[in-house]
Design an enzyme around this catalytic site. Sequence first.
Site, PDB file in Angstrom:
ATOM      1  N   CYS A   1      57.984  38.159  32.939  1.00 30.83           N
ATOM      2  CA  CYS A   1      56.727  38.345  32.525  1.00 30.83           C
ATOM      3  C   CYS A   1      55.732  39.309  33.153  1.00 30.83           C
ATOM      4  O   CYS A   1      55.301  39.261  34.519  1.00 30.83           O
ATOM      5  CB  CYS A   1      55.942  37.016  31.643  1.00 30.83           C
ATOM      6  SG  CYS A   1      55.727  35.856  33.408  1.00 30.83           S
TER       7      CYS A   1
ATOM      8  N   GLU B   1      61.283  33.285  38.544  1.00 33.96           N
ATOM      9  CA  GLU B   1      61.076  33.798  39.631  1.00 33.96           C
ATOM     10  C   GLU B   1      60.461  33.338  40.698  1.00 33.96           C
ATOM     11  O   GLU B   1      60.110  33.876  41.728  1.00 33.96           O
ATOM     12  CB  GLU B   1      60.517  35.229  38.775  1.00 33.96           C
ATOM     13  CG  GLU B   1      61.584  36.077  37.640  1.00 33.96           C
ATOM     14  CD  GLU B   1      61.099  35.810  36.581  1.00 33.96           C
ATOM     15  OE1 GLU B   1      61.191  36.448  35.720  1.00 33.96           O
ATOM     16  OE2 GLU B   1      61.190  34.363  36.288  1.00 33.96           O
TER      17      GLU B   1
ATOM     18  N   CYS C   1      54.992  36.866  36.567  1.00 33.45           N
ATOM     19  CA  CYS C   1      56.239  36.942  37.400  1.00 33.45           C
ATOM     20  C   CYS C   1      56.575  37.873  38.721  1.00 33.45           C
ATOM     21  O   CYS C   1      56.345  38.520  39.532  1.00 33.45           O
ATOM     22  CB  CYS C   1      57.505  36.494  36.688  1.00 33.45           C
ATOM     23  SG  CYS C   1      57.762  35.162  36.633  1.00 33.45           S
TER      24      CYS C   1
END
Length: 177
Positions: free
Chosen positions: A103, A75, A106
């Site tokens: 996560c 990402e 990101c």
Amino acid sequence: MPTGSSVLRKARSVPEPLSLSSPEQYMAAALAEAHLAAARGEVPIGAVLVDSAGQIIARDGNRTIELCDPGAHAEMLVLRQAGRLRGNYRLPDTTLYVTLEPCVMCAGALVHARVSRLVYGAVDPKAGGVVSLFQVGRDTRLNHLLAVEGGLRAAESGALLRDFFRQRRTGAGEGKR
């Protein structure tokens, strides 16, 4: 790892735009990036960023080992590519397709980049920053909200991750660190 291999291709600073027409096709492109990441010995997560015209403007897979960078998640790499391409870190009117729920790092970057929509494959019960553990991007205290859709090709995304880690546990995986 063999050098010069197409699997080891470096992240493109200006990707060729590619038009597809359906969320399934965009997720297939993200899955292709995840397969390339796995072939490099990276955790198989792939992402593509699509503009409002339906063009893929950035694509990549995890490269944390290759780049010795804990922030080199798929990402993050895609957001960096798109920012360079557009000449702006803000990426409104875009959709990120990623094979695993992002996560917290990101998800925070998606908020800062003003990405409009997130579509992910499998949930991440151990580190998910969008629905599983945290709700970054959907927290009304933030200055930008993400439209979030999960579960697109989740079985395929999850199987790719499970197979990758199963191979690493049995010592069959290359690029083990």
